[in-house]
Design a protein around this motif. Sequence first.
Motif, mmCIF file in Angstrom:
data_model
loop_
_atom_site.group_PDB
_atom_site.id
_atom_site.type_symbol
_atom_site.label_atom_id
_atom_site.label_comp_id
_atom_site.label_asym_id
_atom_site.label_seq_id
_atom_site.Cartn_x
_atom_site.Cartn_y
_atom_site.Cartn_z
ATOM 1 N N GLN A 39 0.823 -1.205 0.000
ATOM 2 C CA GLN A 39 0.000 0.000 0.000
ATOM 3 C C GLN A 39 0.859 1.257 0.000
ATOM 4 O O GLN A 39 0.490 2.272 -0.587
ATOM 5 N N LEU A 40 1.998 1.190 0.682
ATOM 6 C CA LEU A 40 2.878 2.356 0.793
ATOM 7 C C LEU A 40 3.851 2.476 -0.373
ATOM 8 O O LEU A 40 4.500 3.511 -0.532
ATOM 9 N N LEU A 41 3.965 1.448 -1.189
ATOM 10 C CA LEU A 41 4.962 1.403 -2.244
ATOM 11 C C LEU A 41 4.975 2.634 -3.157
ATOM 12 O O LEU A 41 6.047 3.193 -3.408
ATOM 13 N N PRO A 42 3.842 3.095 -3.657
ATOM 14 C CA PRO A 42 3.900 4.284 -4.522
ATOM 15 C C PRO A 42 4.529 5.493 -3.818
ATOM 16 O O PRO A 42 5.344 6.213 -4.422
ATOM 17 N N ALA A 43 4.212 5.698 -2.559
ATOM 18 C CA ALA A 43 4.781 6.827 -1.819
ATOM 19 C C ALA A 43 6.265 6.599 -1.537
ATOM 20 O O ALA A 43 7.059 7.552 -1.562
ATOM 21 N N ILE A 44 6.655 5.342 -1.299
ATOM 22 C CA ILE A 44 8.064 5.024 -1.077
ATOM 23 C C ILE A 44 8.862 5.295 -2.346
ATOM 24 O O ILE A 44 9.934 5.915 -2.313
ATOM 25 N N LEU A 45 8.345 4.838 -3.481
ATOM 26 C CA LEU A 45 9.027 5.073 -4.753
ATOM 27 C C LEU A 45 9.119 6.562 -5.062
ATOM 28 O O LEU A 45 10.141 7.037 -5.567
ATOM 29 N N ASP A 46 8.067 7.291 -4.732
ATOM 30 C CA ASP A 46 8.084 8.746 -4.921
ATOM 31 C C ASP A 46 9.173 9.382 -4.055
ATOM 32 O O ASP A 46 9.904 10.261 -4.517
#
Length: 97
Positions: A39-46
């Motif tokens: 769930q957090l992956l997009p924000a982590i990649l950002d």
Amino acid sequence: MNMHDNENDEPTQDVNKLIEGLKRLKARPKQERDQLFKQLLPAILDAQEREVSQKDLLEFLKSSGLKLSPNTFRAKIEAAKLELLQINSASGLVQAA
């Protein structure tokens, strides 16, 4: 005839109990951690795109209840990137350079 009705009700009741039991099951801690990471992956990649350090990311995630070792973090990121690449490739979104 009542005997058959009772026989038919019992398996239905057993199935219903099983279904209710399955609904009450919860993910184990590793599964919960994996779900949260996804769930957090997009924000982590950002954050990585913005050059936030891995150390800062890991400290933030740990303070938020998601404790990962640096090796596990890197492995999860690489696996996620590979999965995204495969998805994009399969859907024709990746263009040859």
